[in-house]
Write an enzyme that holds these catalytic residues in place. Structure first.
Site, mmCIF file in Angstrom:
data_model
loop_
_atom_site.group_PDB
_atom_site.id
_atom_site.type_symbol
_atom_site.label_atom_id
_atom_site.label_comp_id
_atom_site.label_asym_id
_atom_site.label_seq_id
_atom_site.Cartn_x
_atom_site.Cartn_y
_atom_site.Cartn_z
ATOM 1 N N ASN A 200 0.842 -1.170 0.202
ATOM 2 C CA ASN A 200 -0.098 -0.058 -0.111
ATOM 3 C C ASN A 200 0.926 1.269 0.045
ATOM 4 O O ASN A 200 1.403 1.398 0.922
ATOM 5 C CB ASN A 200 -0.908 -0.139 1.141
ATOM 6 C CG ASN A 200 -1.774 1.112 1.426
ATOM 7 O OD1 ASN A 200 -1.879 2.027 0.465
ATOM 8 N ND2 ASN A 200 -2.427 1.415 2.713
ATOM 9 N N TRP A 201 0.982 2.024 -1.047
ATOM 10 C CA TRP A 201 1.893 3.076 -1.229
ATOM 11 C C TRP A 201 1.353 4.430 -0.547
ATOM 12 O O TRP A 201 1.920 5.387 -0.644
ATOM 13 C CB TRP A 201 2.376 3.273 -2.560
ATOM 14 C CG TRP A 201 3.122 2.240 -3.436
ATOM 15 C CD1 TRP A 201 3.735 1.069 -2.768
ATOM 16 C CD2 TRP A 201 3.314 2.105 -4.922
ATOM 17 N NE1 TRP A 201 4.264 0.349 -3.655
ATOM 18 C CE2 TRP A 201 3.945 0.975 -4.831
ATOM 19 C CE3 TRP A 201 2.970 2.824 -5.890
ATOM 20 C CZ2 TRP A 201 4.692 0.482 -6.114
ATOM 21 C CZ3 TRP A 201 3.725 2.496 -6.976
ATOM 22 C CH2 TRP A 201 4.373 0.956 -7.156
ATOM 23 N N LYS A 202 0.114 4.410 -0.027
ATOM 24 C CA LYS A 202 -0.714 5.514 0.677
ATOM 25 C C LYS A 202 -0.271 6.697 -0.350
ATOM 26 O O LYS A 202 -0.121 6.697 -1.433
ATOM 27 C CB LYS A 202 0.024 5.378 1.951
ATOM 28 C CG LYS A 202 -0.306 4.270 2.770
ATOM 29 C CD LYS A 202 0.330 4.665 4.266
ATOM 30 C CE LYS A 202 -0.081 3.138 4.892
ATOM 31 N NZ LYS A 202 0.168 3.197 6.146
ATOM 32 N N GLY B 296 2.744 -1.096 4.362
ATOM 33 C CA GLY B 296 2.937 0.417 3.809
ATOM 34 C C GLY B 296 4.514 0.504 3.637
ATOM 35 O O GLY B 296 4.819 0.402 2.523
ATOM 36 N N GLU C 204 -5.322 -5.810 10.621
ATOM 37 C CA GLU C 204 -4.337 -4.719 10.736
ATOM 38 C C GLU C 204 -4.548 -4.037 12.164
ATOM 39 O O GLU C 204 -5.359 -3.057 12.220
ATOM 40 C CB GLU C 204 -4.339 -3.759 9.503
ATOM 41 C CG GLU C 204 -4.000 -4.222 8.310
ATOM 42 C CD GLU C 204 -3.362 -3.323 7.468
ATOM 43 O OE1 GLU C 204 -2.231 -3.629 6.877
ATOM 44 O OE2 GLU C 204 -4.098 -2.327 7.244
ATOM 45 N N HIS D 21 -9.284 0.945 5.342
ATOM 46 C CA HIS D 21 -8.130 0.951 5.906
ATOM 47 C C HIS D 21 -8.232 1.932 7.103
ATOM 48 O O HIS D 21 -8.995 2.700 7.030
ATOM 49 C CB HIS D 21 -7.018 1.590 4.816
ATOM 50 C CG HIS D 21 -5.470 1.635 5.459
ATOM 51 N ND1 HIS D 21 -5.245 2.366 6.237
ATOM 52 C CD2 HIS D 21 -4.736 0.617 5.221
ATOM 53 C CE1 HIS D 21 -3.921 2.273 6.580
ATOM 54 N NE2 HIS D 21 -3.616 0.905 6.111
ATOM 55 N N SER E 149 3.542 -2.866 10.273
ATOM 56 C CA SER E 149 5.017 -2.864 10.350
ATOM 57 C C SER E 149 5.773 -4.062 9.968
ATOM 58 O O SER E 149 6.648 -4.745 10.590
ATOM 59 C CB SER E 149 5.442 -2.510 11.936
ATOM 60 O OG SER E 149 4.799 -1.390 12.250
HETATM 61 C C1 PEP Z 1 -0.903 -0.390 6.525
HETATM 62 O O1 PEP Z 1 -0.786 1.014 6.386
HETATM 63 O O2 PEP Z 1 -1.678 -0.944 6.034
HETATM 64 C C2 PEP Z 1 0.368 -0.912 6.949
HETATM 65 C C3 PEP Z 1 0.207 -2.139 7.363
HETATM 66 O O3 PEP Z 1 1.633 0.103 6.975
HETATM 67 P P1 PEP Z 1 2.952 -0.168 7.803
HETATM 68 O O4 PEP Z 1 3.246 -1.600 6.935
HETATM 69 O O5 PEP Z 1 3.899 0.797 7.419
HETATM 70 O O6 PEP Z 1 2.670 -0.557 9.175
#
Ligand code: PEP
Length: 256
Positions: free
Chosen positions: A8-10, A235, A165, A93, A214
């Site tokens: 997920n590149w946000k 992310g 998540e 999300h 993470s």
């Molecule tokens: C996310 O935003 O879906 C996510 C899991 O982010 P990160 O991997 O940076 O924790």
């Protein structure tokens, strides 16, 4: 069941940067069987990247879309407009739930709109830190799962992916903590049990459940070996090409 590795590149990368990343990723990856590699660029990049991508190697996901197909909804993009351009859409999300105030009712309409337009919804659910601290995780997970799927019929359940998540484990959280594989396993079991109780064993057994929070190249293997976990949503790690490729290779090894 396939293993899903979703990045997920946000709100990162210009269209040009996204295109260069995709070009390099396409050059690096072989054509994996049983491994679905998915990236979710910004909405602006979806159209050009859909012309560039080789869908045998990588699929595209939208990070969000609106639940009506057309109409007077200034500024929105619909699943109908994304149809044929993306294979997946991230829905619900935590950043959309807590920053943009989306509730389960709106999320349910988005899940239905995605399915109606032949796009696989990746429904994200997860508790915030205080909910876990107060022992409310089970209720939150059940509510978000049943709420988000409230417009999905038994027959349509096989078209859905769930991503667990925990919001406190997402890297953008103020003091993000890593979820332990045991904590992940406990909630994934609850998700599977809730699906089974709601939709029956047959309809729910093939629903992929992903984990996100993470995830990086050092912990991906541990999360991928949690029973019931069918893939990862990440992310920060997905923004670093080498790390994302490492995680894809770990997935290939661990799930072989
Ligand atoms: C996310 O935003 O879906 C996510 C899991 O982010 P990160 O991997 O940076 O924790």
């Amino acid at each position: 069941m396939k293993t899903y590795i979703v990045g997920n590149w946000k709100l990162n990368f210009t269209v040009g940067e996204a295109s260069i990343y995709l070009h390099k990723l396409l050059k690096t990856l072989p054509n994996y069987r049983d491994l679905e590699v998915v990236v979710a660029p910004s909405a602006l990049a979806l159209q050009p990247l859909s012309l560039q991508v080789d869908r045998h190697k990588i699929k595209l996901a939208a990070q969000n879309a609106f639940y009506r197909d057309t109409g007077a909804y200034t500024g929105e993009i619909s699943f109908a407009q994304l149809r044929g351009m993306v294979d997946f859409a991230i829905i619900g999300h935590s950043e959309r739930r807590y920053v943009l105030r989306e509730d389960d009712k709106m999320i349910a309409k988005k899940v239905a709109a995605a399915i109606r337009n032949h796009i696989t919804p990746i429904l994200c659910i997860g508790e915030i830190e205080s909910e876990r601290a107060f022992g409310e995780t089970k209720d939150v997970i059940r509510d978000q799962l049943i709420g988000g799927l409230s417009e999905v019929s038994d027959d349509e359940l096989s078209k859905v992916i769930i991503a667990y998540e925990p919001v406190w484990a997402i890297s953008s959280a103020k003091s993000a903590k890593l979820a332990t594989p045991d904590e992940v396993g406990e909630v994934v079991n609850l998700i599977r049990k809730t699906l089974m109780d709601t939709y029956g064993a047959k309809a729910s057994e093939n629903v992929p459940v992903l984990f996100g929070g993470s995830v990086n190249a050092s912990n991906a293997g541990a999360y991928l070996t949690v029973p019931g976990v069918n893939g990862l949503l990440m992310g920060a790690s997905s923004l670093i090409l080498n790390e994302f490729v490492d995680i894809i290779e770990i997935a290939k090894r661990v799930r072989a």
